[in-house]
Design a protein around this motif. Structure first.
Motif, PDB file in Angstrom:
ATOM      1  N   THR A 241       0.805  -1.223   0.000  1.00 19.76           N
ATOM      2  CA  THR A 241       0.000   0.000   0.000  1.00 19.76           C
ATOM      3  C   THR A 241       0.840   1.276   0.000  1.00 19.76           C
ATOM      4  N   GLY A 242       2.128   1.164   0.348  1.00 20.94           N
ATOM      5  CA  GLY A 242       2.998   2.336   0.315  1.00 20.94           C
ATOM      6  C   GLY A 242       3.575   2.606  -1.055  1.00 20.94           C
ATOM      7  N   TYR A 243       3.505   1.608  -1.962  1.00 32.39           N
ATOM      8  CA  TYR A 243       3.987   1.717  -3.344  1.00 32.39           C
ATOM      9  C   TYR A 243       5.450   2.156  -3.423  1.00 32.39           C
ATOM     10  N   PHE A 244       6.264   1.724  -2.447  1.00 37.65           N
ATOM     11  CA  PHE A 244       7.669   2.117  -2.437  1.00 37.65           C
ATOM     12  C   PHE A 244       8.391   1.584  -3.673  1.00 37.65           C
ATOM     13  N   GLY A 245       9.093   2.473  -4.346  1.00 33.35           N
ATOM     14  CA  GLY A 245       9.790   2.124  -5.578  1.00 33.35           C
ATOM     15  C   GLY A 245       8.987   2.427  -6.820  1.00 33.35           C
ATOM     16  N   VAL A 246       7.670   2.450  -6.692  1.00 32.23           N
ATOM     17  CA  VAL A 246       6.799   2.798  -7.823  1.00 32.23           C
ATOM     18  C   VAL A 246       5.760   3.806  -7.325  1.00 32.23           C
ATOM     19  N   ARG A 247       6.221   4.737  -6.532  1.00 25.99           N
ATOM     20  CA  ARG A 247       5.354   5.669  -5.811  1.00 25.99           C
ATOM     21  C   ARG A 247       5.380   7.045  -6.471  1.00 25.99           C
ATOM     22  N   SER A 248       4.212   7.614  -6.702  1.00 25.98           N
ATOM     23  CA  SER A 248       4.133   8.977  -7.222  1.00 25.98           C
ATOM     24  C   SER A 248       4.371   9.973  -6.085  1.00 25.98           C
ATOM     25  N   LYS A 249       4.458  11.247  -6.426  1.00 25.38           N
ATOM     26  CA  LYS A 249       4.740  12.268  -5.412  1.00 25.38           C
ATOM     27  C   LYS A 249       3.629  12.361  -4.361  1.00 25.38           C
ATOM     28  N   ASN A 250       2.406  12.046  -4.765  1.00 18.44           N
ATOM     29  CA  ASN A 250       1.298  12.122  -3.809  1.00 18.44           C
ATOM     30  C   ASN A 250       1.033  10.789  -3.105  1.00 18.44           C
ATOM     31  N   GLY A 251       1.951   9.836  -3.274  1.00 11.37           N
ATOM     32  CA  GLY A 251       1.848   8.575  -2.554  1.00 11.37           C
ATOM     33  C   GLY A 251       0.999   7.514  -3.220  1.00 11.37           C
ATOM     34  N   ASN A 252       0.625   7.730  -4.476  1.00  9.58           N
ATOM     35  CA  ASN A 252      -0.177   6.738  -5.202  1.00  9.58           C
ATOM     36  C   ASN A 252       0.714   5.854  -6.073  1.00  9.58           C
ATOM     37  N   PHE A 253       0.110   4.830  -6.656  1.00 11.92           N
ATOM     38  CA  PHE A 253       0.843   3.942  -7.562  1.00 11.92           C
ATOM     39  C   PHE A 253       1.116   4.649  -8.880  1.00 11.92           C
ATOM     40  N   SER A 254       2.348   4.486  -9.395  1.00 11.01           N
ATOM     41  CA  SER A 254       2.733   5.103 -10.657  1.00 11.01           C
ATOM     42  C   SER A 254       3.088   4.016 -11.669  1.00 11.01           C
ATOM     43  N   MET A 255       2.273   3.877 -12.712  1.00 11.32           N
ATOM     44  CA  MET A 255       2.551   2.892 -13.753  1.00 11.32           C
ATOM     45  C   MET A 255       3.802   3.261 -14.533  1.00 11.32           C
ATOM     46  N   GLU A 256       4.016   4.559 -14.698  1.00  9.78           N
ATOM     47  CA  GLU A 256       5.201   5.011 -15.424  1.00  9.78           C
ATOM     48  C   GLU A 256       6.474   4.577 -14.711  1.00  9.78           C
ATOM     49  N   LYS A 257       6.497   4.745 -13.392  1.00 13.12           N
ATOM     50  CA  LYS A 257       7.668   4.315 -12.623  1.00 13.12           C
ATOM     51  C   LYS A 257       7.829   2.799 -12.651  1.00 13.12           C
ATOM     52  N   MET A 258       6.719   2.081 -12.671  1.00 12.07           N
ATOM     53  CA  MET A 258       6.782   0.630 -12.765  1.00 12.07           C
ATOM     54  C   MET A 258       7.426   0.201 -14.083  1.00 12.07           C
ATOM     55  N   LYS A 259       7.021   0.826 -15.170  1.00 12.45           N
ATOM     56  CA  LYS A 259       7.583   0.483 -16.478  1.00 12.45           C
ATOM     57  C   LYS A 259       9.078   0.790 -16.537  1.00 12.45           C
ATOM     58  N   ILE A 260       9.462   1.931 -15.989  1.00 13.46           N
ATOM     59  CA  ILE A 260      10.887   2.303 -15.977  1.00 13.46           C
ATOM     60  C   ILE A 260      11.683   1.318 -15.136  1.00 13.46           C
ATOM     61  N   LEU A 261      11.139   0.961 -13.973  1.00 10.68           N
ATOM     62  CA  LEU A 261      11.825   0.035 -13.075  1.00 10.68           C
ATOM     63  C   LEU A 261      12.063  -1.312 -13.751  1.00 10.68           C
ATOM     64  N   VAL A 262      11.050  -1.837 -14.413  1.00  7.36           N
ATOM     65  CA  VAL A 262      11.179  -3.140 -15.078  1.00  7.36           C
ATOM     66  C   VAL A 262      12.131  -3.054 -16.260  1.00  7.36           C
ATOM     67  N   ASP A 263      12.038  -1.982 -17.031  1.00 12.33           N
ATOM     68  CA  ASP A 263      12.915  -1.821 -18.202  1.00 12.33           C
ATOM     69  C   ASP A 263      14.381  -1.718 -17.798  1.00 12.33           C
ATOM     70  N   GLU A 264      14.641  -1.033 -16.688  1.00 11.18           N
ATOM     71  CA  GLU A 264      16.023  -0.814 -16.272  1.00 11.18           C
ATOM     72  C   GLU A 264      16.602  -1.964 -15.462  1.00 11.18           C
ATOM     73  N   ASN A 265      15.764  -2.910 -15.060  1.00 11.36           N
ATOM     74  CA  ASN A 265      16.228  -4.001 -14.199  1.00 11.36           C
ATOM     75  C   ASN A 265      15.719  -5.341 -14.720  1.00 11.36           C
ATOM     76  N   PRO A 266      16.435  -5.922 -15.675  1.00 14.56           N
ATOM     77  CA  PRO A 266      16.006  -7.214 -16.235  1.00 14.56           C
ATOM     78  C   PRO A 266      16.026  -8.358 -15.228  1.00 14.56           C
ATOM     79  N   CYS A 267      16.600  -8.119 -14.053  1.00 15.06           N
ATOM     80  CA  CYS A 267      16.587  -9.157 -13.017  1.00 15.06           C
ATOM     81  C   CYS A 267      15.176  -9.398 -12.480  1.00 15.06           C
ATOM     82  N   ILE A 268      14.258  -8.445 -12.689  1.00 17.13           N
ATOM     83  CA  ILE A 268      12.878  -8.599 -12.219  1.00 17.13           C
ATOM     84  C   ILE A 268      12.144  -9.564 -13.141  1.00 17.13           C
ATOM     85  N   LYS A 269      11.688 -10.661 -12.568  1.00 18.58           N
ATOM     86  CA  LYS A 269      11.044 -11.721 -13.347  1.00 18.58           C
ATOM     87  C   LYS A 269       9.529 -11.781 -13.150  1.00 18.58           C
ATOM     88  N   ALA A 270       9.030 -11.192 -12.088  1.00 13.79           N
ATOM     89  CA  ALA A 270       7.598 -11.202 -11.824  1.00 13.79           C
ATOM     90  C   ALA A 270       7.284 -10.074 -10.844  1.00 13.79           C
TER      91      ALA A 270
END
Length: 523
Positions: free
Chosen positions: A203-232
């Protein structure tokens, strides 16, 4: 001045002791108001508090017997320690367990066990034991994933655990071809040491958190693209230690580094909300799962502790009608884990793993949905016999947390929430962390996982099977009570496990979606 100094120098040492005790007595009687015992019994009352403070250690080392302690007794801890160090983990002169006790597990061996052929993968590698299912295959995700290990590291955040502990664990899973769940604290540099990663958010969305504390799909996409070690990707709905309460990270453990990773303030307690902002209903949860899977290409699952079943029924019904849904479901036991929580939550909220999993698996089985889902069990399952029971009930993989911590040095001091972990595992103290030799501890975690898989395979072969996915509920018997002493799992829990498609170990090692470096070695 010299006269005063000479006078003080002339006072005998024992008189200084009396003066000190007199001052303590004055303080106890006239100044402190917090402790009745110290007021009523000045000086000697402090002995009571000191003895109380060392009580847990005294009981652990001198009072409790080998099978008595909780959450893990001395025999269980000793098996993990010996397995991690590649030492003798056998016991002699027969078992010291009460084999007639409630819920004791019996595994039914075959008259003639499974024989390994000369060209069998386990002949060359006795530790090879991957998941029989491919995560994301049914839903046709772009990047399906077959875990190379049936035992993996459960969700534990950097912040709850030290940097050295997280780094040792990730390097360890790389060596034994397992995966490492990040926990809800975000993806830290210490999670990126070569091992496969399951990115977990709550619920804290740490690592994929927008400035207002909500979930950010954009940050999720960047995180996955930059880290191929993420498998699921795993969405935490609740966890066994504190279902419905959200996460708690004490401010004492929040360093500038953790604050930067999580996007929070240094030194202040982080209380994740009890509920999600990104969805508020089952249809919205299902939409989020599909959106994340579509945007990232990765399998997406959920994690929860089990209580009421009505919303689970809604989820299963919606999956049945839409053909969509999570690729995996992690069932966490109410036994609690590394999370800090009030005793009322840790002791009483949510069902223990075995009851919770049975309820959920039966629910999905009744709707013919079990073949679509990879079921992951999490709740003190890091021992081969308990894992056999879990697989017989329908589990496809298990996650371990405290067992993994013990393999790298945890001594079950049970002070994870205080930032004073003496083993350096659950603390942000640099001094305490320095006690962790990362290369050595990573080897030990890898060895624990390998030993577990080897012994689990031996039990599987003794039961007449090639892979644990072939276990049936009738293969495991448990003690129930005095009137109905022993019965197999099918009779106890009222369902029959669905057959898991399995051809051979060779097919698993040849799988293009096999995770870890095992896939590279096999090719």
């Amino acid at each position: 001045m010299e006269v005063i100094l000479d006078f003080l120098a002339g006072i005998q040492w024992w008189l200084w002791v009396l003066i000190f005790l007199f001052l303590v007595a004055l303080r106890d009687i006239f100044f402190q108001k917090s402790h009745t015992i110290s007021h009523n019994y000045p000086v000697v009352g402090h002995l009571r508090y000191w003895l109380e403070s060392i009580g847990p250690e005294m009981r652990q080392y001198f009072v409790a017997n080998n099978r008595e302690e909780l959450p893990f007794n001395r025999i269980e801890r000793g098996w993990i320690y010996a397995s991690a160090k590649k030492e003798n983990n056998y016991e002699g002169f027969g078992t010291d367990r009460d084999i007639y006790s409630h819920q004791h597990i019996f595994i039914k061996n075959a008259l003639m066990g499974y024989q390994i052929a000369e060209n069998h993968p386990n002949k060359e590698n006795p530790y090879f034991l991957p998941c029989a299912k491919v995560i994301g295959a049914y839903n046709k995700r772009r990047k399906p994933y077959r875990p190379s290990s049936v035992i993996n590291i459960s969700a534990m955040s950097f912040g709850s655990l030290s940097a050295a502990a997280v780094e040792a664990m990730n390097k360890g899973v790389e060596k034994c071809h397992a995966y490492h769940n990040t926990g809800e604290g975000g993806l830290s540099p210490y999670h990126k040491q070569g091992g496969d990663v399951v990115f977990h958010f709550g619920t804290g969305y740490f690592g994929v958190r927008s400035k207002n504390g909500n979930f950010s799909m954009e940050k999720m996409k960047i995180l996955v693209d930059e880290n191929p070690c993420i498998k699921a990707i795993e969405i935490k709905l609740s966890q066994g230690a504190k279902p419905g309460k959200g996460g708690v990270l004490p401010g004492a453990k929040i360093t500038p580094e953790i604050a930067e990773i999580r996007g929070v303030e240094v030194g202040k307690d982080v209380l994740s909300p009890a509920t999600h902002k990104a969805f508020s209903s089952i249809p919205e949860l299902l939409n989020l799962i599909e959106d994340i899977a579509e945007q990232t290409g990765l399998p997406v699952g959920i994690k929860a502790a089990i209580g009421k079943l009505n919303q689970w029924e809604d989820l299963a019904d919606l999956m049945k009608t839409t053909g969509k849904g999570p690729d995996f479901i992690t069932i966490d036991g109410g036994e609690g884990g590394t999370g800090a929580a009030p005793p009322s939550f840790a002791d009483h909220v949510s069902l223990p793993w075995v009851y919770g999993f049975a309820s959920i698996y039966k629910l999905f089985k009744d709707r013919n949905l079990t073949e679509r889902i990879v079921f992951i069990g999490s709740g003190k399952l890091g021992f081969p016999a308990k894992a056999a029971m879990a697989f017989a009930m329908g589990v496809d993989c298990i996650n371990v947390a405290r067992e993994a911590m013990m393999s790298i040095g945890c001594i079950q001091a049970q002070v994870c929430h205080t930032n004073r972990c003496p083993a350096g595992v659950a603390t942000q103290s640099k001094w305490l962390q320095n006690g962790i030799d990362v290369p050595l501890k990573s080897d030990r975690l890898a060895q624990y996982f390998k030993t577990f898989r080897k012994e689990f395979l031996e039990i599987t072969h003794a039961s007449g099977y090639e892979h644990p996915c072939q276990f049936k509920m009738s293969d495991i018997q448990v003690n129930v009570d005095d009137d109905y002493l022993s019965a197999d799992l099918e009779k106890v829990y009222g369902y029959k496990k669905s057959k898991v498609p399995f051809d051979s170990m060779q097919k698993l090692i040849d799988c293009e979606y096999l995770g870890g470096k095992m896939a590279i070695e096999a090719s």
